[in-house]
Design an enzyme around this catalytic site. Structure first.
Site, PDB file in Angstrom:
ATOM      1  N   ASP A 213      -1.573 -11.546  11.349  1.00 43.12           N
ATOM      2  CA  ASP A 213      -1.432 -10.101  11.200  1.00 43.12           C
ATOM      3  C   ASP A 213      -2.711  -9.494  11.745  1.00 43.12           C
ATOM      4  O   ASP A 213      -3.809  -9.877  11.342  1.00 43.12           O
ATOM      5  CB  ASP A 213      -1.299  -9.790   9.700  1.00 43.12           C
ATOM      6  CG  ASP A 213      -0.416  -8.601   9.426  1.00 43.12           C
ATOM      7  OD1 ASP A 213      -0.633  -7.561  10.061  1.00 43.12           O
ATOM      8  OD2 ASP A 213       0.473  -8.704   8.556  1.00 43.12           O
TER       9      ASP A 213
ATOM     10  N   ASP B 277      -0.283  -4.416  12.992  1.00 38.60           N
ATOM     11  CA  ASP B 277      -0.045  -3.465  11.910  1.00 38.60           C
ATOM     12  C   ASP B 277       0.007  -2.031  12.457  1.00 38.60           C
ATOM     13  O   ASP B 277      -0.820  -1.644  13.279  1.00 38.60           O
ATOM     14  CB  ASP B 277      -1.216  -3.611  10.921  1.00 38.60           C
ATOM     15  CG  ASP B 277      -0.974  -2.900   9.607  1.00 38.60           C
ATOM     16  OD1 ASP B 277      -0.003  -3.258   8.921  1.00 38.60           O
ATOM     17  OD2 ASP B 277      -1.758  -2.001   9.266  1.00 38.60           O
TER      18      ASP B 277
ATOM     19  N   HIS C 210       6.845  -7.219   3.005  1.00 35.43           N
ATOM     20  CA  HIS C 210       6.002  -6.937   1.834  1.00 35.43           C
ATOM     21  C   HIS C 210       5.891  -5.449   1.502  1.00 35.43           C
ATOM     22  O   HIS C 210       5.182  -5.100   0.562  1.00 35.43           O
ATOM     23  CB  HIS C 210       4.614  -7.533   2.080  1.00 35.43           C
ATOM     24  CG  HIS C 210       3.929  -6.873   3.239  1.00 35.43           C
ATOM     25  ND1 HIS C 210       4.387  -6.988   4.541  1.00 35.43           N
ATOM     26  CD2 HIS C 210       2.874  -6.058   3.296  1.00 35.43           C
ATOM     27  CE1 HIS C 210       3.618  -6.280   5.335  1.00 35.43           C
ATOM     28  NE2 HIS C 210       2.683  -5.695   4.612  1.00 35.43           N
TER      29      HIS C 210
END
Ligand code: GLC
Length: 528
Positions: free
Chosen positions: A99, A201, A325
């Site tokens: 990530d 992200d 998530h």
């Protein structure tokens, strides 16, 4: 299939590292824990593991606030642990995706300390600083995604800094070439260590309007929505210049061969497609969250798949996501029976599927008592928190479900004694077995991964039917989104056999002329 890059054939499995496996008895998962559990991923049959952030972080947003882009937080382990994880994954033919969080750093990042030190500091322009409005208030009406204003005043230097998320997550200034260079170096650091790609992200946030204009009001806003929806994010995100930034990131990856760049993008379909970039210079896979955002009905999902397939640019590779998530779990949204339909859908659509850890054991909403809330968003805007989908993986019937030897950082589900990998792995009717069989079929038959897609009209409004076909055959997928049985005709001049039911194997059907589909049942048929 030879010649098709791995990330088109393969499936991605997301691990939330705090919740996968604890090995040092602090109630929080770690890198040696992920390494120890790679056997599960290999057994399940996925091809890549995407790990949510593991970099040094003050954890204001649980790792999505990075204080060093080239390190590992001691909570998770060391760089040596990371290297061991990559080596073990590669030994098992699993790819590793990290990530990458380039939009903002942690407030504790040394770059921000320098930037806020004075208006003339050489790193001042690494972040986004603006003078107050004439009344002393924030420079414009932009809001934080976690509620409240997106601007925080720094009294010492008399300017506001911008943060699209928490005030502990200041946004970096991607218009500054030095920021880009530093971030490219961070990407190379991990590429050199062998990572196979990145999930970037909030990639659509990287560029903001150069003129910092106010966002327009959103006419569809209602008070139960998060406050961020009060305005349409027209000027604070999704600016056209962002495509150059993404093309530059892709160029950093290119010399390393088959590495993948996945972009996190929550935008309507037309805007999402722009992120493939001119001549596919953008994200290899702009994450497609449409299955999360579309009502769960055969008609809506069938329309969605048609529209998505039609909207893809030439050569743009599709992908599908059921959960992550940040989103309520699929089993919580559609119920246990339909979670099986969702699994069959995800793993038989054209394009790369991303699975979320725990969905394979049917984890649903885990209630979080008030005194155990961790997510800062829940504290700012109650009801929007993401803890219920971040609870520990449940491995066995031992204490704390084999996740840890001490009380985990978030609670387990009430049914952990029965809902765990150990209890479900040998049960032919379990959702875990279903996931494993679906993944095996997908690997065995290229038509199911890289083959073509064609929607099929059926007489039952609750049933979504489609065909996947290629050099190695044709498959028909019938998904019953409703609670009634249906008998569906098959083409008279063709013979089909049943390969798999969401209820477990349905052997002995042989060649069939019509097919009975039970309530909430999904089937994969193969053309003889
Ligand atoms: C992304 C992450 C989310 C995080 C936010 C800010 O949406 O998935 O968990 O809170 O970015 O980094």
């Amino acid at each position: 299939m030879a010649g098709t890059v791995w990330w088109k054939r393969g499936t991605v499995y997301q691990v939330y590292p705090r919740s996968f496996q604890d090995t040092d008895a602090d109630g929080i998962g770690d890198l040696p824990g992920i390494t120890a559990r790679l056997e599960h991923l290999a057994w399940l049959g996925v091809d890549a593991v995407w790990i949510s952030p593991i970099y040094p972080s003050p954890m204001a947003d649980y790792g999505y606030d990075v204080s060093d882009y080239c390190g590992i937080d001691p909570l998770f382990g060391t760089l040596a642990d990371f290297d061991a994880l990559v080596a073990e994954a590669h030994r098992r033919r699993l790819k590793v995706i990290l990530d990458f969080v380039p939009n903002h750093s942690a407030i504790t990042h040394p770059w921000f300390a320098e930037s806020r030190a004075s208006r003339t500091n050489p790193r001042r322009d690494w972040y986004i600083w603006r003078d107050p409005a004439p009344d002393g208030g924030p420079p414009n009406n932009w809001l934080s995604n976690f509620g409240g204003p997106a601007w925080t005043l720094d009294p010492a230097t008399g300017q506001y800094y911008y943060h699209a998320f928490l005030k502990e997550q200041p946004d970096l200034n991607w218009r500054n070439p030095a920021v880009r260079t530093a971030m490219h170096d961070a990407l190379r650091f991990w590429l050199e260590r062998g990572v196979d790609g990145f999930r970037v992200d909030v990639i659509w946030h990287l560029m903001k309007d150069a003129g910092f204009q106010d966002n327009p009001a959103n006419p569809d806003f209602s008070p139960e929505q998060p406050e961020i929806n009060r305005f349409a994010q027209v000027y604070s995100a999704d600016r056209p210049e962002v495509l150059d930034v993404i093309a530059e990131m892709r160029a950093v990856l290119r010399p390393y061969g088959e590495r993948v760049l996945i972009g996190e993008i929550y935008l309507p379909m037309e805007r999402l497609m722009a992120y493939y970039g001119p001549d596919l210079s953008g994200a290899d896979m702009p994450f497609n969250f449409q299955l999360i955002q579309t009502p769960w009905s055969a008609e809506a999902v069938s329309d969605l798949v048609e529209n998505y397939e039609a909207a893809l640019p030439d050569g743009g590779w599709p992908n599908w996501v059921l959960g992550n998530h940040d989103q309520p779990r699929i089993a919580a949204r559609v119920g246990a029976n339909q979670a099986r339909i969702a699994a069959m859908l995800l793993l038989t659509l054209r394009g790369t599927p991303t699975l979320y850890y725990g969905d394979e054991i049917g984890l649903a909403h885990v209630p979080i008592p008030a005194d155990r809330v961790r997510d800062p968003w829940e504290r700012n805007e109650p009801g929007h928190g993401r803890d219920p989908e971040r609870t520990p993986m449940q491995w066995d019937g031992e204490v704390h479900a084999g996740f840890s030897t001490v009380e985990p950082w978030l609670p387990l589900s009430d049914d952990a004694a029965a809902r765990n990998v150990d209890a479900l792995r040998d049960d032919p009717t379990s959702i875990l077995t279903l996931y494993r069989r679906l993944l095996a079929l997908r690997r065995e038959h290229a038509a199911l991964s890289v083959g073509a897609y064609r929607g099929i009209a059926t007489e039952a409004a609750d049933v979504f039917a489609y065909e996947r076909f290629g050099d190695d055959g044709a498959f028909r997928i019938l998904l019953n989104f409703g609670g009634a049985s249906h008998t569906l005709a098959l083409p008279a001049d063709e013979t089909w056999t049943v390969l798999l039911s969401t209820r477990g194997h349905r052997g002995g059907d042989g060649a069939v002329a019509s097919i009975a589909l039970g309530p909430d049942e999904g089937l994969i048929l193969q053309k003889c």
